[in-house]
Design an enzyme around this catalytic site. Structure first.
Site, short mmCIF file in Angstrom:
data_model
loop_
_atom_site.label_atom_id
_atom_site.label_comp_id
_atom_site.label_asym_id
_atom_site.label_seq_id
_atom_site.Cartn_x
_atom_site.Cartn_y
_atom_site.Cartn_z
N ASP A 137 -11.03 3.11 3.91
CA ASP A 137 -11.38 1.69 3.80
C ASP A 137 -12.87 1.51 3.55
OD1 ASP A 137 -9.58 -0.45 3.97
OD2 ASP A 137 -9.23 -0.13 6.12
N GLN B 154 -4.83 -1.59 9.58
CA GLN B 154 -4.80 -2.91 8.94
C GLN B 154 -5.45 -3.95 9.85
OE1 GLN B 154 -3.77 -3.41 5.79
NE2 GLN B 154 -4.14 -5.61 5.86
N LYS C 95 0.84 -1.21 0.00
CA LYS C 95 0.00 0.00 0.00
C LYS C 95 0.88 1.25 0.00
CE LYS C 95 -3.89 -2.38 2.08
NZ LYS C 95 -4.64 -2.81 3.26
N1 GUN Z 1 -7.23 -6.78 5.95
C1 GUN Z 1 -7.55 -7.48 4.85
N2 GUN Z 1 -8.13 -6.69 3.92
C2 GUN Z 1 -8.16 -5.45 4.45
C3 GUN Z 1 -8.63 -4.20 3.97
O1 GUN Z 1 -9.16 -4.06 2.85
N3 GUN Z 1 -8.49 -3.14 4.83
C4 GUN Z 1 -7.93 -3.28 6.06
N4 GUN Z 1 -7.85 -2.20 6.83
N5 GUN Z 1 -7.49 -4.43 6.54
C5 GUN Z 1 -7.60 -5.52 5.73
#
Ligand code: GUN
Length: 283
Positions: free
Chosen positions: A120, A97, A53
Site C-alpha cells: 500500500d 483494508q 483486489k
Molecule cells: N481504503 C481506501 N483506499 C484504500 C487503499 O488504497 N488501501 C487500503 N489499505 N485501504 C483503503
C-alpha cells in the site's frame, strides 16, 4: 471542445496484460507473487474493494488470500496475524483494508506491516523514502493517477497542478509525486478560501474531496486535465465522482470517468507493487 476520456479501465487492462507475462516469468523461476488482504468487519464498500483486489490478482496469475476477521477482533489479534504474515515467505504483499473499526489504532497496524511487504506504501519508512525520492513502494492511487496523466502524453514538468484534498492516502502523496515530476503544486482543502479562483488556475486538477459532483465548470480552466478520485454513492444508488463529469467534460482537455477511471488503476498499481516485492524479496 469535448475532453478526451482517460479510461483507467483500458489502461489497467493494458498494464495487466504485461503483468501476466511478468508473473509467468517469475513462476518459471519458482516464485508466485502472493498478496494477503485483511479485512476487519463488514463495511460494504470495503467488502467490494477487497473482492475486486482478489479478482485482479487471480486474473494476472498471482496467489491471493483474504483474511476476513470479525468486527470484534482486538488490535493484538490483528497485530498477531500481521506478524505471522511478515514471516511467511509465500506472501510478498500485505494490505489491511482501511478504515478499521474504531477500537483499532490505524497507525499501530500500518507500522506493524513489514516495510518490505507494505504494498500500500503506507508505512512511515515507505512514506519517508517517497518524500526524499528514494526507492520505495509508492501508494497505489497516487501512482495510478501519475500513470493516467502520463498516458495523455502531456508533459507534467512546468505545469500548475492543483490538488483538492490533503489525505495521507491521496492528497498529500499525489502532490509530492507531481512535485517530483516538476509540476508547481498547490494543495487545497476544506478550509481553503477562494477555492474556485485557485482551481481555475490549474493545468492539472486533481479532485479528491469526497463530495458528489462538487467540481462544476466554474472550478475548471478550459483545456485543463481533470482527474476525479471521488467515489460517491448517491441516493439513487449510482456511483458518481467529485466532478460533474458531463458539464466539465465540455471544457476539459482530458478527464477521467467514475466508475472506470482512477479505481481500476489503484488496483493495478497494487498488483505492480506486489510483483515488484516478489522480484526484490522472493522468499
Ligand atoms: N481504503 C481506501 N483506499 C484504500 C487503499 O488504497 N488501501 C487500503 N489499505 N485501504 C483503503
Amino acid at each position: 471542445m469535448s475532453g478526451v476520456i482517460i479510461s483507467g479501465k483500458v489502461l489497467a487492462k493494458e498494464m495487466r496484460e504485461t503483468m501476466k507475462s511478468e508473473v509467468e516469468e517469475l513462476k518459471k523461476a519458482g516464485i508466485i507473487p502472493g498478496l494477503t488482504v485483511i479485512l476487519v468487519g463488514n463495511n460494504p464498500a470495503s467488502l467490494s474493494y477487497v473482492k475486486a483486489k482478489r479478482k485482479a490478482c487471480q486474473e494476472v496469475g498471482m496467489y491471493s488470500e483474504l483474511i476476513h476477521l470479525p468486527e470484534s477482533t482486538t488490535q493484538d489479534e490483528l497485530l498477531g496475524k500481521i506478524s505471522e504474515l511478515n514471516k511467511n515467505p509465500k506472501i510478498h504483499g500485505i494490505l489491511v483494508q482501511l478504515p478499521l473499526p474504531e477500537h483499532i489504532e490505524e497507525k499501530a497496524v500500518i507500522a506493524a506491516i513489514s516495510p518490505y511487504k507494505d504494498v500500500d506504501g503506507f508505512h512511515p519508512i515507505n512514506v519517508g523514502n517517497m518524500v526524499i525520492g528514494d526507492s520505495c513502494f509508492l501508494p497505489c492511487t497516487p501512482h495510478g493517477i501519475i500513470k493516467m496523466i502520463e498516458k495523455t502524453g502531456i508533459e507534467i514538468s512546468g505545469k500548475h497542478a492543483v490538488v483538492i484534498g490533503r489525505s495521507n492516502i491521496v492528497g498529500k502523496p499525489v502532490s509530492l509525486l507531481l512535485l517530483q515530476k516538476n509540476a508547481t503544486v498547490t494543495i487545497c482543502h476544506s478550509r481553503t478560501n477562494h477555492l474556485k479562483e485557485i482551481t481555475r488556475r490549474a493545468d492539472i486538477l486533481i479532485a479528491a474531496v469526497g463530495r458528489p459532483k462538487m467540481i462544476t465548470k466554474e472550478y475548471v480552466s478550459p483545456g485543463a486535465i481533470v482527474i476525479d478520485v471521488g467515489v460517491n454513492r448517491i441516493e439513487n444508488g449510482t456511483l458518481v465522482g467529485d466532478v460533474d463529469f458531463e458539464e466539465v467534460r465540455k471544457i476539459a482537455s482530458y478527464i477521467t470517468p467514475v466508475p472506470g477511471g482512477v479505481g481500476p488503476m489503484t488496483i493495478t498499481m497494487l498488483l505492480s507493487n506486489t510483483i515488484k516485492s516478489a522480484k526484490q524479496f522472493p522468499a
